[in-house]
Design a protein around this motif. Structure first.
Motif, PDB file in Angstrom:
ATOM      1  N   GLU A 181       9.590  23.260  -5.901  1.00  0.00           N
ATOM      2  CA  GLU A 181      10.100  21.973  -6.332  1.00  0.00           C
ATOM      3  C   GLU A 181       9.284  20.838  -5.714  1.00  0.00           C
ATOM      4  O   GLU A 181       8.688  20.981  -4.649  1.00  0.00           O
ATOM      5  CB  GLU A 181      11.566  21.828  -5.922  1.00  0.00           C
ATOM      6  N   ASP A 182       9.270  19.708  -6.420  1.00  0.00           N
ATOM      7  CA  ASP A 182       8.577  18.534  -5.902  1.00  0.00           C
ATOM      8  C   ASP A 182       9.333  17.980  -4.693  1.00  0.00           C
ATOM      9  O   ASP A 182      10.552  18.114  -4.576  1.00  0.00           O
ATOM     10  CB  ASP A 182       8.484  17.454  -6.986  1.00  0.00           C
ATOM     11  N   ILE A 183       8.596  17.350  -3.800  1.00  0.00           N
ATOM     12  CA  ILE A 183       9.193  16.761  -2.604  1.00  0.00           C
ATOM     13  C   ILE A 183       8.654  15.346  -2.428  1.00  0.00           C
ATOM     14  O   ILE A 183       7.617  14.982  -2.977  1.00  0.00           O
ATOM     15  CB  ILE A 183       8.869  17.588  -1.344  1.00  0.00           C
ATOM     16  N   GLN A 184       9.390  14.552  -1.667  1.00  0.00           N
ATOM     17  CA  GLN A 184       8.954  13.200  -1.346  1.00  0.00           C
ATOM     18  C   GLN A 184       8.078  13.220  -0.104  1.00  0.00           C
ATOM     19  O   GLN A 184       8.407  13.880   0.885  1.00  0.00           O
ATOM     20  CB  GLN A 184      10.160  12.289  -1.121  1.00  0.00           C
ATOM     21  N   VAL A 185       6.968  12.499  -0.153  1.00  0.00           N
ATOM     22  CA  VAL A 185       6.015  12.457   0.953  1.00  0.00           C
ATOM     23  C   VAL A 185       5.777  11.005   1.333  1.00  0.00           C
ATOM     24  O   VAL A 185       5.575  10.157   0.455  1.00  0.00           O
ATOM     25  CB  VAL A 185       4.686  13.139   0.561  1.00  0.00           C
ATOM     26  N   TRP A 186       5.824  10.721   2.617  1.00  0.00           N
ATOM     27  CA  TRP A 186       5.551   9.378   3.136  1.00  0.00           C
ATOM     28  C   TRP A 186       4.047   9.224   3.307  1.00  0.00           C
ATOM     29  O   TRP A 186       3.421   9.933   4.093  1.00  0.00           O
ATOM     30  CB  TRP A 186       6.269   9.183   4.467  1.00  0.00           C
ATOM     31  N   SER A 187       3.468   8.306   2.542  1.00  0.00           N
ATOM     32  CA  SER A 187       2.007   8.168   2.528  1.00  0.00           C
ATOM     33  C   SER A 187       1.464   7.481   3.773  1.00  0.00           C
ATOM     34  O   SER A 187       0.251   7.489   4.004  1.00  0.00           O
ATOM     35  CB  SER A 187       1.576   7.374   1.290  1.00  0.00           C
ATOM     36  N   GLY A 188       2.336   6.916   4.584  1.00  0.00           N
ATOM     37  CA  GLY A 188       1.854   6.208   5.769  1.00  0.00           C
ATOM     38  C   GLY A 188       1.434   7.110   6.905  1.00  0.00           C
ATOM     39  O   GLY A 188       0.807   6.652   7.860  1.00  0.00           O
ATOM     40  N   GLU A 189       1.800   8.401   6.849  1.00  0.00           N
ATOM     41  CA  GLU A 189       1.447   9.346   7.910  1.00  0.00           C
ATOM     42  C   GLU A 189       0.752  10.566   7.314  1.00  0.00           C
ATOM     43  O   GLU A 189       1.060  10.976   6.190  1.00  0.00           O
ATOM     44  CB  GLU A 189       2.701   9.805   8.673  1.00  0.00           C
ATOM     45  N   ALA A 190      -0.164  11.139   8.075  1.00  0.00           N
ATOM     46  CA  ALA A 190      -0.874  12.333   7.600  1.00  0.00           C
ATOM     47  C   ALA A 190       0.057  13.531   7.471  1.00  0.00           C
ATOM     48  O   ALA A 190      -0.163  14.421   6.658  1.00  0.00           O
ATOM     49  CB  ALA A 190      -2.015  12.672   8.565  1.00  0.00           C
ATOM     50  N   THR A 191       1.147  13.526   8.267  1.00  0.00           N
ATOM     51  CA  THR A 191       2.100  14.638   8.197  1.00  0.00           C
ATOM     52  C   THR A 191       2.996  14.544   6.975  1.00  0.00           C
ATOM     53  O   THR A 191       3.661  15.517   6.620  1.00  0.00           O
ATOM     54  CB  THR A 191       2.976  14.659   9.451  1.00  0.00           C
ATOM     55  N   GLY A 192       3.058  13.378   6.342  1.00  0.00           N
ATOM     56  CA  GLY A 192       3.945  13.190   5.206  1.00  0.00           C
ATOM     57  C   GLY A 192       5.358  12.811   5.590  1.00  0.00           C
ATOM     58  O   GLY A 192       6.202  12.573   4.717  1.00  0.00           O
ATOM     59  N   ARG A 240       6.126   3.911  13.573  1.00  0.00           N
ATOM     60  CA  ARG A 240       4.778   3.387  13.806  1.00  0.00           C
ATOM     61  C   ARG A 240       4.074   3.045  12.502  1.00  0.00           C
ATOM     62  O   ARG A 240       3.530   1.945  12.340  1.00  0.00           O
ATOM     63  CB  ARG A 240       3.960   4.418  14.582  1.00  0.00           C
ATOM     64  N   SER A 241       4.106   3.992  11.549  1.00  0.00           N
ATOM     65  CA  SER A 241       3.429   3.741  10.273  1.00  0.00           C
ATOM     66  C   SER A 241       4.136   2.655   9.473  1.00  0.00           C
ATOM     67  O   SER A 241       3.487   1.853   8.797  1.00  0.00           O
ATOM     68  CB  SER A 241       3.359   5.034   9.457  1.00  0.00           C
ATOM     69  N   ALA A 242       5.470   2.616   9.554  1.00  0.00           N
ATOM     70  CA  ALA A 242       6.207   1.565   8.847  1.00  0.00           C
ATOM     71  C   ALA A 242       5.871   0.195   9.421  1.00  0.00           C
ATOM     72  O   ALA A 242       5.744  -0.786   8.678  1.00  0.00           O
ATOM     73  CB  ALA A 242       7.704   1.831   8.937  1.00  0.00           C
ATOM     74  N   TYR A 243       5.721   0.128  10.748  1.00  0.00           N
ATOM     75  CA  TYR A 243       5.366  -1.133  11.386  1.00  0.00           C
ATOM     76  C   TYR A 243       3.981  -1.599  10.943  1.00  0.00           C
ATOM     77  O   TYR A 243       3.761  -2.787  10.671  1.00  0.00           O
ATOM     78  CB  TYR A 243       5.401  -0.964  12.905  1.00  0.00           C
ATOM     79  N   LYS A 244       3.045  -0.650  10.826  1.00  0.00           N
ATOM     80  CA  LYS A 244       1.700  -1.014  10.368  1.00  0.00           C
ATOM     81  C   LYS A 244       1.726  -1.513   8.920  1.00  0.00           C
ATOM     82  O   LYS A 244       1.022  -2.470   8.572  1.00  0.00           O
ATOM     83  CB  LYS A 244       0.770   0.193  10.493  1.00  0.00           C
ATOM     84  N   LEU A 245       2.542  -0.871   8.087  1.00  0.00           N
ATOM     85  CA  LEU A 245       2.645  -1.309   6.692  1.00  0.00           C
ATOM     86  C   LEU A 245       3.285  -2.688   6.597  1.00  0.00           C
ATOM     87  O   LEU A 245       2.890  -3.513   5.761  1.00  0.00           O
ATOM     88  CB  LEU A 245       3.451  -0.289   5.887  1.00  0.00           C
ATOM     89  N   LEU A 246       4.275  -2.955   7.452  1.00  0.00           N
ATOM     90  CA  LEU A 246       4.923  -4.270   7.445  1.00  0.00           C
ATOM     91  C   LEU A 246       3.957  -5.366   7.901  1.00  0.00           C
ATOM     92  O   LEU A 246       4.033  -6.503   7.429  1.00  0.00           O
ATOM     93  CB  LEU A 246       6.155  -4.253   8.351  1.00  0.00           C
ATOM     94  N   GLN A 247       3.055  -5.009   8.824  1.00  0.00           N
ATOM     95  CA  GLN A 247       2.060  -5.996   9.262  1.00  0.00           C
ATOM     96  C   GLN A 247       1.133  -6.401   8.113  1.00  0.00           C
ATOM     97  O   GLN A 247       0.674  -7.542   8.051  1.00  0.00           O
ATOM     98  CB  GLN A 247       1.234  -5.427  10.415  1.00  0.00           C
TER      99      GLN A 247
END
Length: 320
Positions: free
Chosen positions: A10-21, A26-33
């Motif tokens: 099945e398909d899954i959701q992946v967070w593109s801000g981190e290499a781990t998915g 930390r990655s959210a803070y960088k995206l907000l900046q």
């Protein structure tokens, strides 16, 4: 460039801000900046008023920070420590009646509530003497120690005997990667229960995105080889801690090699028992040199039987 899985899932959701998915602050803070949207728009009015009043209070900063941590459940309660695998038990040690989270510590724990009430009485001047308060607190501390002793006595004092792990057949794997050609080679060395080499195999791979993908392909080929050789109990051993950890984990991997890890996990059902183990590179020289030599010569190999000719430098190939 992500490798595709050979098995359906099945398909899954992946967070593109981190290499781990996986999502991280930390990655959210960088995206907000980098974003032009004001994050305060998403905060509710009550929440903003609460923190505005908190930071404007005239008190030491450490107290305000502690209150902020409590509000966000950032204090190191046993429940939070267990969630982060620091502790294995999250029961409150003061009362022994429930899980120690922020709500329990500051609202529900009967001993904590009583101690705060005693301190409040002393602060308001409603208690006769400080000696009485001290006596009451000591009595409850003794009661607490009694609860601890009772809990310890109820547990068995005999440590479980450590089972000596029986030596299983093992497949050692490693990979060599050519970043310019996006090509890799998997080196596989099969050893029996006595640690003697019974087979060796190497496979070439094209369109390999990274060294991590190369190691994952090697782990997948080692698992397939174990099935092809008819092993029901097997140890799969490699020197990539990242790949070994992902293979051990039963959760869905969301990294760039997640599809390969998913294929490896789908093959576990073919075994009665399969263990993925990590070893340092210096203890995996046979598989490493086999992979390196295969990538250099661009020739795949499969050797089986009592006499095996591995790449030079293997002065003692049959020792673990």
């Amino acid at each position: 460039q992500f490798p595709l899985s050979k098995s359906t899932h099945e398909d899954i959701q992946v967070w593109s801000g981190e290499a781990t998915g996986d999502f991280s602050v930390r990655s959210a803070y960088k995206l907000l900046q980098k974003s032009t949207i004001d994050p305060n728009v998403y905060l509710q009015t009550n929440t903003k008023n609460f923190y505005r009043k908190l930071w404007n209070l005239h008190m030491p900063s450490k107290i305000k920070i502690t209150v902020w941590k409590i509000a966000w459940n950032y204090i190191p309660t046993f429940s939070n420590l267990k969630l982060r695998r620091v502790m294995t038990e999250n029961r409150c040690r003061r009362c022994g009646q429930g899980e120690e989270d922020s709500t329990h510590v500051f609202q529900m724990c009967p001993i904590g509530v009583l101690l705060r009430a005693l301190v409040k009485l002393s602060y308001e001047g409603k208690s006769s003497t400080s000696w009485e308060i001290s006596k009451q607190i000591k009595s409850y501390i003794l009661e607490l120690e009694g609860i601890k002793d009772k809990a310890l006595n109820s547990e068995t004092n005999v440590r479980p005997r450590q089972r000596l792990q029986k030596a299983n057949p093992a497949i050692f794997f490693d990979a060599a990667f050519d970043s310019q050609k996006c090509r890799s080679a998997s080196g596989l060395v099969v050893k029996n229960e006595e640690g003697r080499i019974v087979a060796a195999k190497s496979i070439l791979h094209d369109n390999v995105a990274s060294p991590f993908a190369a190691e994952a392909y090697a782990g997948y080929q080692a698992t397939r080889l174990g099935i092809q050789m008819g092993y029901h109990i097997l140890d799969i051993i490699g020197d990539s801690k990242t790949v070994i950890t992902k293979c051990k984990n039963t959760n869905r991997d969301k990294s760039e090699i997640g599809a390969i890890i998913s294929d490896i996990q789908s093959l576990k059902d073919y075994f009665q028992e399969v263990r993925f183990q990590f070893i340092p590179r210096v203890e995996n020289t046979e598989a490493h040199r086999l992979a390196k030599e295969t990538l250099k010569k661009e020739e795949e190999q499969y050797l089986e039987g009592g006499t095996l000719s591995l790449p030079r430098g293997e002065s003692e190939p049959n020792r673990l």
